[in-house]
Write a protein that holds these residues in place. Structure first.
Motif, PDB file in Angstrom:
ATOM      1  N   GLY A  20       0.813  -1.204   0.000  1.00 30.96           N
ATOM      2  CA  GLY A  20       0.000   0.000   0.000  1.00 30.96           C
ATOM      3  C   GLY A  20       0.850   1.258   0.000  1.00 30.96           C
ATOM      4  O   GLY A  20       0.553   2.230  -0.713  1.00 30.96           O
ATOM      5  N   ARG A  21       1.904   1.245   0.789  1.00 25.68           N
ATOM      6  CA  ARG A  21       2.791   2.412   0.846  1.00 25.68           C
ATOM      7  C   ARG A  21       3.477   2.642  -0.498  1.00 25.68           C
ATOM      8  O   ARG A  21       3.568   3.786  -0.972  1.00 25.68           O
ATOM      9  N   ASP A  22       3.958   1.570  -1.121  1.00 25.23           N
ATOM     10  CA  ASP A  22       4.592   1.722  -2.426  1.00 25.23           C
ATOM     11  C   ASP A  22       3.594   2.236  -3.467  1.00 25.23           C
ATOM     12  O   ASP A  22       3.938   3.070  -4.312  1.00 25.23           O
ATOM     13  N   ALA A  23       2.354   1.744  -3.408  1.00 24.67           N
ATOM     14  CA  ALA A  23       1.335   2.230  -4.338  1.00 24.67           C
ATOM     15  C   ALA A  23       1.047   3.710  -4.110  1.00 24.67           C
ATOM     16  O   ALA A  23       0.885   4.485  -5.059  1.00 24.67           O
ATOM     17  N   ALA A  24       0.981   4.122  -2.836  1.00 17.69           N
ATOM     18  CA  ALA A  24       0.741   5.527  -2.518  1.00 17.69           C
ATOM     19  C   ALA A  24       1.846   6.407  -3.091  1.00 17.69           C
ATOM     20  O   ALA A  24       1.586   7.479  -3.653  1.00 17.69           O
ATOM     21  N   HIS A  25       3.096   5.964  -2.966  1.00 22.47           N
ATOM     22  CA  HIS A  25       4.228   6.718  -3.504  1.00 22.47           C
ATOM     23  C   HIS A  25       4.136   6.839  -5.021  1.00 22.47           C
ATOM     24  O   HIS A  25       4.354   7.925  -5.585  1.00 22.47           O
ATOM     25  N   LEU A  26       3.828   5.738  -5.691  1.00 20.72           N
ATOM     26  CA  LEU A  26       3.765   5.774  -7.146  1.00 20.72           C
ATOM     27  C   LEU A  26       2.603   6.628  -7.641  1.00 20.72           C
ATOM     28  O   LEU A  26       2.724   7.334  -8.645  1.00 20.72           O
ATOM     29  N   LEU A  27       1.476   6.564  -6.950  1.00 22.27           N
ATOM     30  CA  LEU A  27       0.335   7.405  -7.329  1.00 22.27           C
ATOM     31  C   LEU A  27       0.672   8.885  -7.147  1.00 22.27           C
ATOM     32  O   LEU A  27       0.314   9.721  -7.984  1.00 22.27           O
ATOM     33  N   ALA A  28       1.363   9.204  -6.064  1.00 20.71           N
ATOM     34  CA  ALA A  28       1.787  10.594  -5.843  1.00 20.71           C
ATOM     35  C   ALA A  28       2.749  11.041  -6.931  1.00 20.71           C
ATOM     36  O   ALA A  28       2.689  12.183  -7.407  1.00 20.71           O
ATOM     37  N   ALA A  29       3.642  10.145  -7.347  1.00 19.73           N
ATOM     38  CA  ALA A  29       4.589  10.471  -8.412  1.00 19.73           C
ATOM     39  C   ALA A  29       3.884  10.715  -9.733  1.00 19.73           C
ATOM     40  O   ALA A  29       4.398  11.443 -10.595  1.00 19.73           O
ATOM     41  N   GLU A  30       2.692  10.123  -9.911  1.00 18.89           N
ATOM     42  CA  GLU A  30       1.895  10.355 -11.116  1.00 18.89           C
ATOM     43  C   GLU A  30       1.054  11.625 -11.017  1.00 18.89           C
ATOM     44  O   GLU A  30       0.277  11.926 -11.921  1.00 18.89           O
ATOM     45  N   GLY A  31       1.180  12.341  -9.915  1.00 22.29           N
ATOM     46  CA  GLY A  31       0.469  13.608  -9.757  1.00 22.29           C
ATOM     47  C   GLY A  31      -0.837  13.515  -9.005  1.00 22.29           C
ATOM     48  O   GLY A  31      -1.596  14.496  -8.955  1.00 22.29           O
ATOM     49  N   CYS A  32      -1.126  12.358  -8.410  1.00 21.87           N
ATOM     50  CA  CYS A  32      -2.350  12.228  -7.611  1.00 21.87           C
ATOM     51  C   CYS A  32      -2.180  12.897  -6.253  1.00 21.87           C
ATOM     52  O   CYS A  32      -1.072  12.966  -5.706  1.00 21.87           O
ATOM     53  N   ARG A  33      -3.288  13.359  -5.712  1.00 25.14           N
ATOM     54  CA  ARG A  33      -3.337  13.822  -4.329  1.00 25.14           C
ATOM     55  C   ARG A  33      -3.725  12.619  -3.494  1.00 25.14           C
ATOM     56  O   ARG A  33      -4.831  12.100  -3.624  1.00 25.14           O
ATOM     57  N   VAL A  34      -2.820  12.183  -2.653  1.00 21.93           N
ATOM     58  CA  VAL A  34      -2.944  10.875  -2.011  1.00 21.93           C
ATOM     59  C   VAL A  34      -3.345  11.003  -0.549  1.00 21.93           C
ATOM     60  O   VAL A  34      -2.754  11.782   0.209  1.00 21.93           O
ATOM     61  N   ALA A  35      -4.341  10.216  -0.167  1.00 26.59           N
ATOM     62  CA  ALA A  35      -4.729  10.091   1.233  1.00 26.59           C
ATOM     63  C   ALA A  35      -4.298   8.711   1.726  1.00 26.59           C
ATOM     64  O   ALA A  35      -4.751   7.687   1.193  1.00 26.59           O
ATOM     65  N   VAL A  36      -3.415   8.689   2.696  1.00 24.31           N
ATOM     66  CA  VAL A  36      -2.939   7.444   3.296  1.00 24.31           C
ATOM     67  C   VAL A  36      -3.845   7.117   4.475  1.00 24.31           C
ATOM     68  O   VAL A  36      -3.918   7.864   5.443  1.00 24.31           O
ATOM     69  N   VAL A  37      -4.544   5.996   4.385  1.00 31.22           N
ATOM     70  CA  VAL A  37      -5.494   5.597   5.425  1.00 31.22           C
ATOM     71  C   VAL A  37      -5.010   4.306   6.075  1.00 31.22           C
ATOM     72  O   VAL A  37      -4.734   3.317   5.395  1.00 31.22           O
ATOM     73  N   ALA A  38      -4.889   4.334   7.393  1.00 28.29           N
ATOM     74  CA  ALA A  38      -4.474   3.152   8.150  1.00 28.29           C
ATOM     75  C   ALA A  38      -4.904   3.344   9.594  1.00 28.29           C
ATOM     76  O   ALA A  38      -5.552   4.338   9.942  1.00 28.29           O
ATOM     77  N   ARG A  39      -4.531   2.398  10.457  1.00 27.33           N
ATOM     78  CA  ARG A  39      -4.978   2.451  11.847  1.00 27.33           C
ATOM     79  C   ARG A  39      -3.971   3.091  12.784  1.00 27.33           C
ATOM     80  O   ARG A  39      -4.348   3.550  13.868  1.00 27.33           O
TER      81      ARG A  39
END
Length: 265
Positions: A20-39
């Motif tokens: 999930g963390r790696d996906a969040a990083h890659l999405l951010a690198a593609e210009g997405c505004r990323v919300a990291v959701v966890a506990r």
């Protein structure tokens, strides 16, 4: 390649660690505004800081995705910060190892079903209306290879029994919502070198080194690639499935397992 998702809001559950963390990083690198959701807030803060350090845009949200009210609140927080999340990565974790004779309490199976499947129902209900209104959406579930081919040598009867329900749910939802420009897919990792998997193999198979794990992957798990996968190898597929180019790819269960699944289909 430009994936065409710059400026999109992406909600990544389990985005503080591993795949999930790696996906969040890659999405951010593609210009997405990323919300990291966890506990766990410290882990969330660390992931958000890492994305920002690399020039990405991110916020963190604390939520237990098995709790419907917390899921709705998390989606509302993301919407207030960045707008409605039209890219959503869904995943949850429930680990109670054992063979059938070991687990006599049937509530364990019910808890597993609640964690794997009901959590995705909560999340889908929270995000699909905005996707439908926008005429565009990407929902990617991080599942497990055991949903299609149950494995016995790692003693996971509970996961083998309950994982397939999530896959059936998501295939049904994908068929219902494809006409609105929404894709729903499941990425099914095999043996991925996350800390959770490393700890599991140390505890249950006595494997302490990378060399021992590589040998076990080939000789015991029968993985043709003779190694565990890297979380980035999962994340890269996830991000592609979120792209404009993947708009005609929906309702699929895609295994990333180094060739472990033996069937040609």
């Amino acid at each position: 390649m430009d994936f065409g998702i710059t400026g999109r809001t992406a909600l990544v559950t389990g985005g503080s660690k591993g795949m999930g963390r790696d996906a969040a990083h890659l999405l951010a690198a593609e210009g997405c505004r990323v919300a990291v959701v966890a506990r766990t807030k410290p882990d969330i803060d660390d992931a958000v800081a890492s994305i920002r350090e690399q020039g990405g845009t991110a916020v963190g949200v604390v939520a237990d995705m098995t709790d419907g009210e917390q899921v709705r609140q998390a989606v509302a927080e993301v919407r207030d910060a960045f707008g409605p999340p039209l890219i959503v990565i869904g995943q949850t974790k429930f680990t109670v190892p054992g063979d059938f004779a070991d687990i006599e309490d049937v509530t364990t199976y019910a808890d597993s079903f609640h964690t794997y499947t009901i959590s995705q129902i909560h999340l889908l209900h929270a995000v699909l209306p905005a996707m439908r209104e926008a005429g565009w959406g990407r929902f990617v579930h991080i599942g497990s290879a055991t949903a299609k081919e149950p494995v016995g040598n790692i003693h996971h009867v509970v996961a083998n029994a309950t994982r397939p329900s999530t896959t059936g749910l998501l295939k049904t939802v994908s068929d219902e919502y494809a006409q609105y420009g929404i894709t729903v897919n499941t990425v099914a990792p095999g043996w991925i070198e996350t800390q959770n998997a490393i700890d599991y193999l140390r505890t249950n198979a006595g494997l302490k080194t990378e060399e021992e794990r590589r040998a076990w992957m080939l000789d015991n798990a029968r993985v043709p690639a003779a190694r565990m996968g890297r979380s980035a190898e999962i994340a890269s597929l996830i991000v592609y499935l979120c792209s404009e180019q993947a708009g005609y790819l929906s309702g699929n269960w895609i295994e990333v397992d180094g060739g472990h699944h033996r069937s040609a289909f």
